[in-house]
Design an enzyme around this catalytic site. Structure first.
Site, PDB file in Angstrom:
ATOM      1  N   HIS A  25      96.568  20.879  70.762  1.00  0.00           N
ATOM      2  CA  HIS A  25      94.863  20.436  70.021  1.00  0.00           C
ATOM      3  C   HIS A  25      94.291  18.987  69.061  1.00  0.00           C
ATOM      4  O   HIS A  25      93.516  18.481  69.270  1.00  0.00           O
ATOM      5  CB  HIS A  25      93.655  21.483  70.048  1.00  0.00           C
ATOM      6  CG  HIS A  25      92.797  22.133  70.922  1.00  0.00           C
ATOM      7  ND1 HIS A  25      93.217  21.350  72.474  1.00  0.00           N
ATOM      8  CD2 HIS A  25      93.026  23.552  71.632  1.00  0.00           C
ATOM      9  CE1 HIS A  25      92.953  21.972  72.915  1.00  0.00           C
ATOM     10  NE2 HIS A  25      92.705  23.720  73.237  1.00  0.00           N
ATOM     11  N   ASN A  38      89.877  24.035  65.164  1.00  0.00           N
ATOM     12  CA  ASN A  38      89.237  23.129  64.071  1.00  0.00           C
ATOM     13  C   ASN A  38      89.612  21.958  63.584  1.00  0.00           C
ATOM     14  O   ASN A  38      91.375  22.773  62.998  1.00  0.00           O
ATOM     15  CB  ASN A  38      88.404  24.386  63.178  1.00  0.00           C
ATOM     16  CG  ASN A  38      87.744  25.605  63.575  1.00  0.00           C
ATOM     17  OD1 ASN A  38      86.931  25.368  64.272  1.00  0.00           O
ATOM     18  ND2 ASN A  38      88.539  27.077  63.080  1.00  0.00           N
ATOM     19  N   GLU A  74      91.326  20.956  77.956  1.00  0.00           N
ATOM     20  CA  GLU A  74      91.727  22.006  77.634  1.00  0.00           C
ATOM     21  C   GLU A  74      93.357  22.323  78.631  1.00  0.00           C
ATOM     22  O   GLU A  74      94.716  22.498  79.075  1.00  0.00           O
ATOM     23  CB  GLU A  74      91.117  23.404  78.048  1.00  0.00           C
ATOM     24  CG  GLU A  74      89.995  23.336  77.397  1.00  0.00           C
ATOM     25  CD  GLU A  74      90.312  23.955  76.295  1.00  0.00           C
ATOM     26  OE1 GLU A  74      91.480  24.791  75.887  1.00  0.00           O
ATOM     27  OE2 GLU A  74      90.393  23.740  75.134  1.00  0.00           O
ATOM     28  N   GLU A 104      82.329  25.748  68.613  1.00  0.00           N
ATOM     29  CA  GLU A 104      83.130  25.856  69.979  1.00  0.00           C
ATOM     30  C   GLU A 104      82.266  26.643  70.894  1.00  0.00           C
ATOM     31  O   GLU A 104      82.227  28.247  70.837  1.00  0.00           O
ATOM     32  CB  GLU A 104      84.573  25.312  70.491  1.00  0.00           C
ATOM     33  CG  GLU A 104      83.881  24.802  72.192  1.00  0.00           C
ATOM     34  CD  GLU A 104      86.022  24.288  71.723  1.00  0.00           C
ATOM     35  OE1 GLU A 104      86.701  24.880  71.306  1.00  0.00           O
ATOM     36  OE2 GLU A 104      85.740  23.915  73.737  1.00  0.00           O
ATOM     37  N   GLY A 148      90.723  33.940  71.885  1.00  0.00           N
ATOM     38  CA  GLY A 148      91.840  33.785  71.262  1.00  0.00           C
ATOM     39  C   GLY A 148      92.504  33.398  69.722  1.00  0.00           C
ATOM     40  O   GLY A 148      92.714  33.910  68.589  1.00  0.00           O
ATOM     41  N   ALA A 149      91.891  32.202  69.704  1.00  0.00           N
ATOM     42  CA  ALA A 149      91.705  31.478  68.696  1.00  0.00           C
ATOM     43  C   ALA A 149      90.911  29.833  68.834  1.00  0.00           C
ATOM     44  O   ALA A 149      90.184  29.920  69.618  1.00  0.00           O
ATOM     45  CB  ALA A 149      93.296  30.632  68.366  1.00  0.00           C
ATOM     46  N   MET A 150      90.679  29.218  67.686  1.00  0.00           N
ATOM     47  CA  MET A 150      90.107  27.652  67.464  1.00  0.00           C
ATOM     48  C   MET A 150      90.856  26.707  66.896  1.00  0.00           C
ATOM     49  O   MET A 150      91.177  27.329  65.959  1.00  0.00           O
ATOM     50  CB  MET A 150      88.496  28.155  67.306  1.00  0.00           C
ATOM     51  CG  MET A 150      87.836  27.169  66.864  1.00  0.00           C
ATOM     52  SD  MET A 150      87.299  26.359  68.725  1.00  0.00           S
ATOM     53  CE  MET A 150      87.105  24.962  68.259  1.00  0.00           C
ATOM     54  N   HIS A 198      99.629  26.132  71.229  1.00  0.00           N
ATOM     55  CA  HIS A 198      98.471  25.050  71.849  1.00  0.00           C
ATOM     56  C   HIS A 198      97.243  24.232  71.171  1.00  0.00           C
ATOM     57  O   HIS A 198      96.497  23.651  70.804  1.00  0.00           O
ATOM     58  CB  HIS A 198      97.739  26.742  72.615  1.00  0.00           C
ATOM     59  CG  HIS A 198      96.273  26.495  72.922  1.00  0.00           C
ATOM     60  ND1 HIS A 198      96.762  25.797  74.754  1.00  0.00           N
ATOM     61  CD2 HIS A 198      94.910  26.230  73.070  1.00  0.00           C
ATOM     62  CE1 HIS A 198      95.214  25.596  75.396  1.00  0.00           C
ATOM     63  NE2 HIS A 198      94.510  25.632  73.884  1.00  0.00           N
ATOM     64  N   GLU A 199      96.928  25.953  69.441  1.00  0.00           N
ATOM     65  CA  GLU A 199      96.517  25.478  68.473  1.00  0.00           C
ATOM     66  C   GLU A 199      96.411  23.972  68.101  1.00  0.00           C
ATOM     67  O   GLU A 199      95.775  23.128  68.071  1.00  0.00           O
ATOM     68  CB  GLU A 199      95.778  26.624  67.972  1.00  0.00           C
ATOM     69  CG  GLU A 199      94.817  27.736  68.337  1.00  0.00           C
ATOM     70  CD  GLU A 199      94.080  27.126  69.984  1.00  0.00           C
ATOM     71  OE1 GLU A 199      93.149  26.279  70.178  1.00  0.00           O
ATOM     72  OE2 GLU A 199      94.071  28.464  70.539  1.00  0.00           O
TER      73      GLU A 199
HETATM   74  N1  B3K Z   1      89.073  25.902  71.934  1.00  0.00           N
HETATM   75  C1  B3K Z   1      89.208  27.032  72.237  1.00  0.00           C
HETATM   76  C2  B3K Z   1      87.985  28.398  72.797  1.00  0.00           C
HETATM   77  C3  B3K Z   1      86.542  27.574  72.129  1.00  0.00           C
HETATM   78  C4  B3K Z   1      85.699  28.607  73.753  1.00  0.00           C
HETATM   79  C5  B3K Z   1      84.775  28.462  73.384  1.00  0.00           C
HETATM   80  N2  B3K Z   1      83.664  29.370  73.963  1.00  0.00           N
HETATM   81  C6  B3K Z   1      90.545  27.537  71.641  1.00  0.00           C
HETATM   82  C7  B3K Z   1      91.072  26.666  72.643  1.00  0.00           C
HETATM   83  O1  B3K Z   1      91.665  26.672  74.086  1.00  0.00           O
HETATM   84  O2  B3K Z   1      91.982  26.264  72.250  1.00  0.00           O
HETATM   85 ZN    ZN Z   2      92.356  24.747  74.029  1.00  0.00          ZN
END
Ligand code: B3K
Ligand code: ZN
Length: 868
Positions: free
Chosen positions: A301, A265, A320, A121, A261-263, A297-298
């Site tokens: 998502h 996926n 977000e 991302e 911070g984190a992703m 948070h992750e």
């Molecule tokens: N979705 C990712 C952030 C990605 C940033 C790309 N430059 C983390 C988050 O908001 O949970």
């Molecule tokens: Zn997020």
């Protein structure tokens, strides 16, 4: 070639889509080979050319339905294939080769420590292979990874592990299949040698989910809190939102080199190790809470982001803003709701309001973007969450949850828009959100100006409310917004809330401000009240009401809402700061007002909730104060702030010392009660450091600390008060922790924010410190970021040295990691907020950057806007 902007209004559905992808990845840090097989479907009749995104790899080969003779063209960022002769379904096979070890941008496939991982991302997948790299193309992924078994015993990707095997040459392979359709930005791959923490979670429908957290070898004792946090998040989302996890496995990998911070996926979150690793000796209370919140948070998502993703990147706030709102609610439900609200509002007021006033101002749903990574902003995230919160305020929890259910039912498995969300909320609740929608398209911070009037004879109280949003860099015309204004009327004698009634009936405490000017009338008001306005910060606006100091003290004493009480003391702090800054600028003596003193005294004498008291007596930061002014005087603010700290310390030494002693904790526990006590005790210490007791108290505090919260509090107090023991403590800490980058970041940031005149020399020295690594974003943020954004006095030194230093760093980062560069440049682009002399110097720095011949789009976008 100048980077080109994309506009929201130009969105078009893609002519082709990709339904399935098979990736065969032969992984090696220096040379990785990727074969990608794409099943493509034509969506627009007559579409003849398929344009795929891709760059920063070697292109090896292309086949169309197995044939090598393909008509195609390539440029720096794309591959266009002539598919005019093809049926509506066809297959492409693409081979690429890349070098993860040299990818310092930390986007796409890159090396982190001894492992290899991905960050896709927003548009990183295209650095791995050619792809329709846009969030509205949803495909099923199957991924086979082959690599050295010795170097990379773990090979991970999204979904379920479906096969594995060994090769004769010492390599092994694992194949993964993700049963859910997903956009390319949610693809992930991780390879490495880790310690693994395993657990499980049984969902409300009785399915068992394997939970796995992968950390660097030797860090297993720091993974437990993240695991507990994950389970709490999974349970909470079932209880509050009715949302259940959908795969059989959920993996989290902690890596040291990470841009954010984190992703999230799908099924395989990749985390900055900062937001996973914690044990009492290394992590502060704040770290613990932050870890829990980012893990949550992750996880959240998975529904708001993954199951329902964004149609295009202009809709980023759809996932977000909503997911931040959800993680805020999670933390509020588990810990102290007022404390969480206070922290969030503070961030919004300092950072987001400043963004609105900057060249980067944009609505939560931006209209125009050059580099998408530049729009992962406090506006999209935090103001986006405030917009969701306002919907929640207008609808109430029950109708809001009905809206969520409708939103999920209608959009599950699709790429949706902000409009889809608002429309679901509106239809499920019956609440008209027509005017409210303007919050999505209008940038800037509205100002609510309120005056009041009391008609004693008729017992009518009136609030005259007007709204005005000043023009922003991106948008001149502003319309009236629908602003929920939550109020209470307080009888300053009895301290009771007065009932809110219109002429005929009871009134809601949420006033709907919709016009540029409106009057609200309250009947049966027996005495002139003190109005509590914008309770709980019911809208992301600036409130302008001229409270007298004694009215603020009434709010502080009587308001039922803790946020209102905190806000009242903030206004008192602000008053002291402003009055003294004027005195200072006019060459007068600074002084401490009687009312302010009595407010602080009252707070210190009546501690019911130590955490709230701590929040209320904490001196606002320089950056908090800065937002009170159109033109900021960084040196003046620092001086007055120091005067205020010293005055509080001197006047209230005894009380502070008493509270310091009364709030000692025993064995370290992460629980609300102890966190609160430590918070209050350490705030007291921060003041006491400025008294005669300071030297001894701080040193003892450091020596007796059995956790990082207390250790750091002592170190920070010694540094800020420039105590004699400071160097000894800093050296001791360094000797103990120099091998641990995450812990050293705390030390680096403290050094970078030292009040000393020659702090820039110190900072320059840190770049050569044995624990520093310029390619690690956490280290760079701790040194360069902390200096530029948290040490305004030094950064804005009138000799321009701070600016020159930042620009030197940005020139290096422009080559190695433009995303990090683009975050760090923020304080420099806010030049219009400073005096002419500083503006000239800042502009010079920006022009130096603009002259670079390889300026990255990330920096280009911000510099171009600031120089306009
Ligand atoms: N979705 C990712 C952030 C990605 C940033 C790309 N430059 C983390 C988050 O908001 O949970
Ligand atoms: Zn997020």
């Amino acid at each position: 070639m100048q980077p080109k902007a994309k506009f929201r209004k130009d969105y078009r559905a893609p002519d082709f889509t990709i339904t399935e992808i098979y990736l065969d990845i032969q992984l090696d840090a220096d040379r990785t080979f990727v074969t990608s097989v794409l099943n493509v479907e034509r969506k627009t009749e007559g579409a003849t050319h398929l344009k795929l995104d891709g760059h920063s790899f070697d292109f090896l080969s292309l086949k169309l339905n197995g044939q090598e003779h393909v008509e195609f063209e390539r440029d720096e960022e794309s591959l266009t294939v002539n598919v005019a002769e093809q049926a509506d379904k066809f297959q492409l096979q693409i081979e690429t080769a890349l070098n993860p070890a040299q990818n310092t941008s930390l986007q796409g496939l890159y090396q982190s420590g001894d492992g290899i991982c991905t960050q896709c991302e927003a548009e990183g997948f295209r650095q791995i292979t050619y792809m329709l790299d846009r969030p509205d193309v949803l495909a099923k992924y199957r991924t086979k990874i082959t690599a050295s078994k010795e170097k990379y015993p773990f090979l991970l990707s999204n979904g379920n592990r479906i096969a594995q095997g060994k090769l004769a040459d010492g390599r092994h392979w694992v194949e993964w299949e993700d049963p859910f359709f997903k956009p390319s930005y949610l693809f992930a791959l991780v390879a490495g040698d880790f310690d693994l923490l395993q657990d499980k979670f049984v969902t409300k429908s009785g399915r068992e989910v394997a939970l796995e957290i992968y950390v660097d070898k030797g860090n297993l004792d720091r993974a437990g809190w993240a695991m507990e946090s994950l389970k709490r998040a999974m349970k909470w989302d079932e209880d509050r939102f009715g949302l259940e996890y959908d795969l059989d496995i959920y993996m989290i990998v902690a890596v040291d080199f990470f841009n954010m911070g984190a992703m999230e996926n799908k099924g395989l979150n990749v985390f900055n190790s900062k937001f996973v690793l914690a044990k009492p000796e290394t992590a502060t209370d704040e770290d613990y809470i932050n870890i829990e919140s980012v893990i949550a948070h992750e996880y959240f998502h998975n529904w708001t982001g993954n199951r329902i993703t964004c149609r295009d990147w202009f809709q980023l706030s759809l996932k977000e803003g909503l997911t931040v709102f959800r993680d805020q609610e999670f933390t509020s439900d588990l810990w102290s709701r007022p404390a969480k609200r206070i922290e969030d509002v503070r961030l919004l007021r300092t950072v987001q309001f400043a963004e609105d006033a900057s060249p980067m101002a944009h609505p939560i749903r931006p209209e125009k973007v050059i580099e998408m990574n530049n729009f992962y902003t406090v506006t999209v995230y935090e103001k986006g969450a405030e917009v969701i919160r306002m919907i929640h305020t207008l609808l109430g929890e029950e109708k809001f949850q009905k809206g969520m259910q409708l939103y999920v039912a209608e959009n599950d498995g699709t790429a949706a828009t902000c409009e889809d969300f608002v429309s679901a909320m509106e239809r499920a609740s019956g609440v008209d959100l027509a005017q409210f929608r303007r919050w999505y398209s209008q940038s800037g911070t509205p100002i609510l100006t309120v005056t009041d009037e009391y008609d004693e004879a008729r017992q009518v109280y009136r609030l005259h409310v007007s709204q005005h949003t000043p023009a922003t860099a991106d948008q001149v015309e502003k319309l009236s917004l629908h602003i929920p204004l939550k109020v209470a009327l307080i009888d300053p004698t009895s301290g009771q809330n007065l009932p809110l009634r219109s002429e005929a009936a009871e009134m809601s405490d949420v006033l709907n401000v919709t016009e540029s000017q409106q009057t609200f009338e309250f009947f049966g008001v027996k005495t002139q009240p003190v109005p509590a306005l914008l309770c709980n910060f019911s809208a992301p606006v600036k409130l302008d009401f001229s409270y007298s100091k004694s009215q603020l003290i009434s709010l502080l004493k009587f308001a039922k809402n803790d946020f209102v009480r905190w806000d009242a003391i903030q206004l008192l702090f602000n008053g002291e700061l402003k009055e003294n800054l004027t005195r200072l600028q006019q060459g007068g003596m600074m002084q401490f007002s009687h009312e302010f003193g009595s407010a602080i005294e009252m707070l210190l004498d009546n501690v019911e909730d130590p955490q709230l008291t701590a929040l209320m007596v904490t001196m606002p930061k320089e950056t908090d104060f800065a937002e009170l002014f159109d033109t900021i005087d960084p040196v003046g603010i620092a001086k007055v702030r120091e005067f205020l700290i010293e005055s509080i310390a001197a006047y209230f030494e005894d009380r502070l010392y008493k509270l310091y002693n009364a709030n000692k904790c025993g064995t370290y526990r992460v629980c609300e009660q102890d966190i609160a006590k430590r918070a209050l005790r350490n705030v007291c210490l921060s003041y006491l450091a400025f008294t005669d007791l300071g030297e001894k108290l701080v040193k003892t505090h450091y020596d007796q600390a059995n956790n990082m919260t207390d250790t750091l509090a002592a170190l920070s107090a010694a540094t800020k008060a420039e105590l004699e023991c400071r160097d000894e403590l800093l050296a001791d800490f360094e000797a103990q922790w120099y091998q641990d980058g995450l812990v050293m970041d705390k030390w680096f940031a403290l050094q970078a924010t030292r009040p000393d005149e020659d702090v820039l020399n110190v900072v320059q020295g840190l770049l050569n410190h044995r624990s520093f690594n310029f390619n690690n974003p956490n280290r760079v943020r701790a040194v360069v970021g902390a200096f530029a954004s948290q040490n305004p006095k030094a950064f804005h030194n009138i000799d321009g040295s701070g600016y020159r230093f930042l620009v030197d760093m940005l020139i290096k980062l422009n080559d190695s990691n433009p995303q990090v560069a683009s975050r760090l440049i923020e304080p420099l682009i806010k030049l219009s907020r400073y005096d002419g002399q500083r503006q000239t110097l800042m502009r010079r720095g920006l022009e130096r950057l603009k002259g670079l011949d390889n300026l990255a789009r990330d920096l280009f976008e911000k510099i171009d806007k600031s120089l306009q």
